[in-house]
Design a protein around this motif. Structure first.
Motif, PDB file in Angstrom:
ATOM      1  N   MET A   1       0.730  -1.054   0.045  1.00 10.91           N
ATOM      2  CA  MET A   1       0.026   0.090   0.015  1.00 10.91           C
ATOM      3  C   MET A   1       0.834   1.092  -0.235  1.00 10.91           C
ATOM      4  SD  MET A   1      -3.132  -1.186   0.008  1.00 10.91           S
ATOM      5  CE  MET A   1      -4.165   0.386   0.802  1.00 10.91           C
ATOM      6  N   VAL A   2       0.485   2.158  -0.781  1.00 12.28           N
ATOM      7  CA  VAL A   2       1.091   3.642  -0.873  1.00 12.28           C
ATOM      8  C   VAL A   2       0.343   4.557  -0.022  1.00 12.28           C
ATOM      9  CG1 VAL A   2       2.342   5.470  -2.386  1.00 12.28           C
ATOM     10  CG2 VAL A   2       2.408   2.684  -3.017  1.00 12.28           C
ATOM     11  N   PRO A   3       0.703   5.095   0.461  1.00 12.74           N
ATOM     12  CA  PRO A   3       0.134   6.349   1.413  1.00 12.74           C
ATOM     13  C   PRO A   3      -0.350   7.368   0.461  1.00 12.74           C
ATOM     14  CG  PRO A   3       1.893   6.066   2.668  1.00 12.74           C
ATOM     15  CD  PRO A   3       2.084   5.296   1.423  1.00 12.74           C
ATOM     16  N   VAL A   4      -1.836   7.977   0.489  1.00 14.91           N
ATOM     17  CA  VAL A   4      -2.254   8.748  -0.546  1.00 14.91           C
ATOM     18  C   VAL A   4      -1.604  10.200  -0.564  1.00 14.91           C
ATOM     19  CG1 VAL A   4      -4.066   9.988   0.937  1.00 14.91           C
ATOM     20  CG2 VAL A   4      -4.377   9.880  -1.445  1.00 14.91           C
ATOM     21  N   THR A   5      -0.924  10.466   0.687  1.00 19.13           N
ATOM     22  CA  THR A   5      -0.030  11.705   0.683  1.00 19.13           C
ATOM     23  C   THR A   5       1.175  11.686  -0.171  1.00 19.13           C
ATOM     24  OG1 THR A   5       1.133  10.761   2.771  1.00 19.13           O
ATOM     25  CG2 THR A   5      -0.519  12.278   3.026  1.00 19.13           C
ATOM     26  N   GLN A   6       1.572  10.347  -0.658  1.00 20.35           N
ATOM     27  CA  GLN A   6       2.846  10.266  -1.477  1.00 20.35           C
ATOM     28  C   GLN A   6       2.411  10.036  -2.884  1.00 20.35           C
ATOM     29  OE1 GLN A   6       5.312   7.159   0.034  1.00 20.35           O
ATOM     30  NE2 GLN A   6       5.340   7.959   1.967  1.00 20.35           N
ATOM     31  N   ILE A  24      12.258   8.782  -7.605  1.00 20.84           N
ATOM     32  CA  ILE A  24      13.563   8.778  -7.178  1.00 20.84           C
ATOM     33  C   ILE A  24      14.462   9.686  -7.853  1.00 20.84           C
ATOM     34  CG2 ILE A  24      15.550   7.537  -6.561  1.00 20.84           C
ATOM     35  CD1 ILE A  24      13.318   6.972  -4.536  1.00 20.84           C
ATOM     36  N   ALA A  25      14.713   9.522  -9.136  1.00 23.09           N
ATOM     37  CA  ALA A  25      15.646   9.899 -10.143  1.00 23.09           C
ATOM     38  C   ALA A  25      15.306  11.519 -10.182  1.00 23.09           C
ATOM     39  CB  ALA A  25      15.616   9.522 -11.538  1.00 23.09           C
ATOM     40  N   ALA A  26      14.049  11.887 -10.442  1.00 22.10           N
ATOM     41  CA  ALA A  26      13.606  13.377 -10.479  1.00 22.10           C
ATOM     42  C   ALA A  26      13.766  14.123  -9.133  1.00 22.10           C
ATOM     43  CB  ALA A  26      12.353  13.396 -11.386  1.00 22.10           C
ATOM     44  N   CYS A  27      13.165  13.447  -8.362  1.00 21.64           N
ATOM     45  CA  CYS A  27      13.325  14.193  -6.690  1.00 21.64           C
ATOM     46  C   CYS A  27      14.925  14.571  -6.345  1.00 21.64           C
ATOM     47  CB  CYS A  27      12.514  13.301  -5.863  1.00 21.64           C
ATOM     48  SG  CYS A  27      10.641  13.393  -6.116  1.00 21.64           S
ATOM     49  N   THR A  28      15.754  13.483  -6.756  1.00 21.98           N
ATOM     50  CA  THR A  28      17.070  13.367  -6.217  1.00 21.98           C
ATOM     51  C   THR A  28      17.670  14.566  -7.204  1.00 21.98           C
ATOM     52  OG1 THR A  28      17.093  11.021  -5.995  1.00 21.98           O
ATOM     53  CG2 THR A  28      19.242  12.453  -6.304  1.00 21.98           C
ATOM     54  N   ALA A  29      17.478  14.716  -8.447  1.00 25.98           N
ATOM     55  CA  ALA A  29      17.864  15.833  -9.289  1.00 25.98           C
ATOM     56  C   ALA A  29      17.673  17.051  -9.021  1.00 25.98           C
ATOM     57  CB  ALA A  29      17.621  15.377 -10.633  1.00 25.98           C
ATOM     58  N   TRP A  30      16.454  17.168  -8.349  1.00 24.87           N
ATOM     59  CA  TRP A  30      15.872  18.504  -8.169  1.00 24.87           C
ATOM     60  C   TRP A  30      16.360  18.751  -6.941  1.00 24.87           C
ATOM     61  CZ3 TRP A  30      13.791  20.504  -3.370  1.00 24.87           C
ATOM     62  CH2 TRP A  30      12.947  21.669  -3.554  1.00 24.87           C
ATOM     63  N   ALA A  31      16.812  17.988  -5.831  1.00 26.63           N
ATOM     64  CA  ALA A  31      17.494  18.102  -4.624  1.00 26.63           C
ATOM     65  C   ALA A  31      18.902  18.876  -4.883  1.00 26.63           C
ATOM     66  CB  ALA A  31      17.402  16.996  -3.553  1.00 26.63           C
ATOM     67  N   ALA A  32      19.465  17.852  -5.908  1.00 22.92           N
ATOM     68  CA  ALA A  32      20.962  18.059  -6.082  1.00 22.92           C
ATOM     69  C   ALA A  32      21.082  19.697  -6.589  1.00 22.92           C
ATOM     70  CB  ALA A  32      21.579  17.213  -7.175  1.00 22.92           C
ATOM     71  N   VAL A  33      20.248  20.011  -7.478  1.00 25.51           N
ATOM     72  CA  VAL A  33      20.331  21.270  -8.210  1.00 25.51           C
ATOM     73  C   VAL A  33      19.869  22.249  -7.179  1.00 25.51           C
ATOM     74  CG1 VAL A  33      19.220  22.873  -9.750  1.00 25.51           C
ATOM     75  CG2 VAL A  33      19.742  20.489 -10.564  1.00 25.51           C
ATOM     76  N   GLY A 153      13.958  15.901  -1.759  1.00 23.26           N
ATOM     77  CA  GLY A 153      13.092  16.311  -2.657  1.00 23.26           C
ATOM     78  C   GLY A 153      12.004  15.474  -2.959  1.00 23.26           C
ATOM     79  N   SER A 154      11.670  14.506  -2.005  1.00 25.13           N
ATOM     80  CA  SER A 154      10.390  13.612  -2.175  1.00 25.13           C
ATOM     81  C   SER A 154       9.256  14.183  -1.473  1.00 25.13           C
ATOM     82  CB  SER A 154      10.974  12.248  -1.523  1.00 25.13           C
ATOM     83  OG  SER A 154      12.018  11.589  -2.172  1.00 25.13           O
ATOM     84  N   THR A 155       8.517  15.035  -2.106  1.00 31.28           N
ATOM     85  CA  THR A 155       7.500  15.668  -1.763  1.00 31.28           C
ATOM     86  C   THR A 155       6.728  15.876  -2.792  1.00 31.28           C
ATOM     87  OG1 THR A 155       7.890  17.973  -2.168  1.00 31.28           O
ATOM     88  CG2 THR A 155       8.891  17.132  -0.017  1.00 31.28           C
ATOM     89  N   ARG A 156       5.234  15.692  -2.485  1.00 33.89           N
ATOM     90  CA  ARG A 156       4.284  16.033  -3.462  1.00 33.89           C
ATOM     91  C   ARG A 156       4.462  17.324  -4.463  1.00 33.89           C
ATOM     92  NH1 ARG A 156      -1.745  14.698  -1.444  1.00 33.89           N
ATOM     93  NH2 ARG A 156      -2.116  14.320  -3.724  1.00 33.89           N
ATOM     94  N   GLU A 157       4.852  18.347  -3.721  1.00 31.88           N
ATOM     95  CA  GLU A 157       5.054  19.482  -4.535  1.00 31.88           C
ATOM     96  C   GLU A 157       6.165  19.284  -5.403  1.00 31.88           C
ATOM     97  OE1 GLU A 157       2.787  20.060  -0.877  1.00 31.88           O
ATOM     98  OE2 GLU A 157       4.866  18.975  -1.213  1.00 31.88           O
ATOM     99  N   VAL A 158       7.353  18.779  -5.092  1.00 32.35           N
ATOM    100  CA  VAL A 158       8.634  18.613  -6.075  1.00 32.35           C
ATOM    101  C   VAL A 158       8.059  17.502  -7.271  1.00 32.35           C
ATOM    102  CG1 VAL A 158      10.759  17.753  -6.188  1.00 32.35           C
ATOM    103  CG2 VAL A 158      10.097  19.257  -4.300  1.00 32.35           C
TER     104      VAL A 158
END
Length: 208
Positions: A1-6, A24-33, A153-158
């Motif tokens: 099960m995946v929480p709806v918040t994710q 994973i990849a996009a959120c990691t890239a966002w955080a790195a930049v 970077g692992s947020t719904r907004e990102v």
């Protein structure tokens, strides 16, 4: 099960392989930049620039108005050039080649590969708060550099922002290969070659 918040809604036009590669990849890239806070017109060096995270980092830097020195194998030079980066092949002359490619200086360095690149960034005189690594945590601690990653970077907004950038065509997610779940060993074997441009995606059936 995946929480709806994710969970976020998949934009129309995004394939499931691309959508599944974002988290994973996009959120990691966002955080790195975000960690190096690039300024418009600034030059940023990126190691493993043609990998799964690197291809996204290069494009995010372009969206932010920065210029990328993409450290990668010569086989990836055309892709990097086509996406606004200056390709710089790794090798014994890397420090000299980076300096020659950026006569105005390198403002920041994003390491996506290993500790030798954090060491190189320090030797190039880049301030520690403008050096980011997603993998070399011991070196980050030694030199006081940044070490943001997917957790940052692992947020719904990102994820929503990244999905919108891909859906609009401003960023593409290269899919190097897709494999059904029963061939997961083959997928990891290809990944271990370390010359994959973009992402390898696992899909739930063989109709890929």
């Amino acid at each position: 099960m995946v929480p709806v918040t994710q969970l976020v809604r998949k934009p129309q036009g995004l394939s499931w392989a691309v959508a599944g590669s974002l988290y994973i990849a996009a959120c990691t890239a966002w955080a790195a930049v975000e960690a190096v806070d690039p300024k418009p017109g600034e030059t940023v060096a990126v190691s493993a620039a043609a990998g799964g995270v690197g291809t996204i980092v290069v494009q995010l830097l372009a969206v932010r108005g920065a210029h990328t020195l993409g450290i990668a194998s010569p086989a990836n030079a055309t892709w990097l050039t086509d996406h606004g980066a200056t390709p710089v092949p790794y090798g014994d002359r890397l420090a000299e080649d980076l300096a020659a490619a950026a006569p105005g200086g390198i403002g920041a360095f994003i390491d996506l590969f290993g500790p030798e690149y954090v060491q190189l960034a320090v030797e190039l005189g880049i301030p520690s708060d403008r050096i980011e690594t997603i993998i070399s945590f011991e070196k980050a601690k030694e030199f006081g550099t940044r070490s943001a990653g997917s957790a940052d970077g692992s947020t719904r907004e990102v994820l929503t922002e990244m999905a919108a950038l891909v859906a609009s065509g401003r960023i593409e997610i290269p899919i190097a290969a897709t494999y059904p779940l029963d061939r997961v060993r083959d997928a990891f074997a290809e990944l271990e070659h370390r010359h994959t441009r973009g992402k390898i995606a696992l899909i739930p059936d063989s109709n890929h």
